[in-house]
Design an enzyme around this catalytic site. Structure first.
Site, mmCIF file in Angstrom:
data_model
loop_
_atom_site.group_PDB
_atom_site.id
_atom_site.type_symbol
_atom_site.label_atom_id
_atom_site.label_comp_id
_atom_site.label_asym_id
_atom_site.label_seq_id
_atom_site.Cartn_x
_atom_site.Cartn_y
_atom_site.Cartn_z
ATOM 1 N N ASP A 1 0.848 -1.198 0.000
ATOM 2 C CA ASP A 1 0.000 0.000 0.000
ATOM 3 C C ASP A 1 0.886 1.252 0.000
ATOM 4 O O ASP A 1 0.607 2.224 -0.699
ATOM 5 C CB ASP A 1 -0.893 0.002 1.244
ATOM 6 C CG ASP A 1 -1.591 -1.338 1.441
ATOM 7 O OD1 ASP A 1 -2.725 -1.492 1.001
ATOM 8 O OD2 ASP A 1 -0.965 -2.250 2.020
ATOM 9 N N HIS B 1 -4.439 -3.709 5.937
ATOM 10 C CA HIS B 1 -4.157 -3.913 4.505
ATOM 11 C C HIS B 1 -5.466 -4.318 3.854
ATOM 12 O O HIS B 1 -5.793 -5.504 3.724
ATOM 13 C CB HIS B 1 -3.092 -4.988 4.287
ATOM 14 C CG HIS B 1 -3.012 -5.386 2.836
ATOM 15 N ND1 HIS B 1 -2.582 -4.535 1.854
ATOM 16 C CD2 HIS B 1 -3.360 -6.526 2.192
ATOM 17 C CE1 HIS B 1 -2.656 -5.127 0.677
ATOM 18 N NE2 HIS B 1 -3.133 -6.342 0.863
#
Ligand code: NAD
Ligand code: LMR
Length: 327
Positions: A160, A188
């Site tokens: 990310d 996540h």
């Protein structure tokens, strides 16, 4: 003089991510170009033949640093005396499976693997959980390995982080390497919060360079959050090479340090920023001398707090969903 080899366990060795990750580790991209490694590969009994094929390919690369390979379907063999463990293998979501079922199926896997790490890994083993849901799987692993420091069991937020770096770099025409102090908070998952408030590019504040808060909130954040789904849609398979690359980045930085730079890591909370203790949450961190510190004392604006609340709520729900297994 050649250094003694380090032992690195990797699970899900026959899968897509490992088809990239194993070659990167064997090439010295994690531990360095002077550090021999022994790979200890775990996969399910039905995948053992496929793992053997991958190992033939590793052999065919003639990596000078690859000092040995173990292939097994037994976690206690895979984790024996390991210095590092990449927990990549996980149960994928199958047709008709609800998120709650997926959580429980993975909870069983990570409970067993946490217990095996607890029993046989080096006491200072560094663990990175990649298999989804990565934060909650790391939480279960840590709870199942009470004799290991909870801080040594981390989850991967680095993909990310890298996705956000790349999107910001494209927006302002900068090199991603020049963007510092970016933070990705939380799970996540699409609820992650890519926070650019402290980020700079060659000393200039990133928010000033972007100069488009609407784009940041309305485009950047959802683009990064839904990037995994966009890749599945386009490729028919989930991200693999980029996930392996992020795993290499995470572990390499943890081992070798970040020279004061910030990275995002899923870390068992110590209560910082109001995140309940033990929840594995994405935080900005600085790594040095083989360990890391969460960046403390950052101001949390009203908007940032609302984003942290959303991603925390999801993690608390996941924790509650596995409470029957973890206790
Ligand atoms: P894959 O399906 O190609 O491979 C998974 C492998 O794990 C298979 O070989 C399977 O046999 C093995 N496996 C399943 N259960 C196991 C167990 N109990 N022990 C050992 N091995 C086991 O999947 P992939 O594309 O390599 O992805 C692996 C995981 O990583 C998935 O959960 C995926 O969602 C996740 N992922 C996470 C991130 C992240 O940023 N955290 C990014 C991409 C993918
Ligand atoms: C990703 O972020 O690419 C992975 O976690 C796969 C997914 O399901 O989104």
């Amino acid at each position: 003089m050649t250094k003694p080899a380090v032992r690195v366990a990797v699970t899900g060795a026959a899968g897509q991510i490992c088809y990239s990750l194993l070659f990167r580790i064997a090439n010295g991209d994690v531990y360095g170009k002077d550090q021999p490694v022994i790979l200890q590969l775990l996969d399910l009994p039905q995948a053992q033949n496929a793992v053997k094929g991958v190992v033939m390919e590793l052999e065919d690369c003639a990596f000078p640093l690859l000092a040995g390979v173990v292939i097994t379907d037994d976690p206690k063999v895979a984790f024996k005396d390991v210095d590092a463990a990449f927990l990549v293998g996980a149960r994928p979501r199958s047709k008709g499976m609800e998120r709650a079922d997926l959580l429980l199926a993975n909870a069983e896997i990570f409970k067993v693997q946490g217990a095996a790490l607890n029993a046989v890994a080096k006491r200072d083993v560094k663990v990175l959980v990649v298999g989804n849901p990565a934060n909650t799987n790391a939480y279960i692993t840590a709870k199942s390995a009470p004799d290991l420091p909870a801080g040594n069991i981390t989850a991967m937020l680095r993909l990310d982080h890298n996705r956000a770096l790349s999107q910001f770099a494209a927006k302002i025409g900068a090199n991603s390497a020049d963007i510092e102090k970016l933070a990705v908070w939380g799970n996540h998952s699409p609820t992650m919060f890519a926070d650019y408030r402290f980020a700079t590019v060659k000393g200039e504040p990133l928010p000033k360079l972007v100069n488009d808060e609407e784009w940041y909130r309305g485009t950047l954040i959802p683009t990064v959050g839904k990037r995994g789904a966009a890749i599945i849609e386009a490729r028919g398979l989930s991200s693999a090479a980029s996930a392996a690359n992020a795993a290499v980045d995470h572990m390499r930085d943890w081992i070798h340090g970040t020279n004061g730079g910030w990275v995002s890591m899923g870390i068992a909370s110590d209560g910082s920023y109001g995140i309940p203790e033990g929840i594995v949450f994405g935080f900005p961190a600085v790594c040095s001398n083989g360990s890391y510190e969460v960046v403390k004392g950052l101001e949390i604006s009203e908007y940032a707090q609302s984003m942290l609340n959303i991603t925390l709520k999801e993690l608390l729900d996941e924790r509650d969903g596995v409470s029957a297994i973890v206790g």
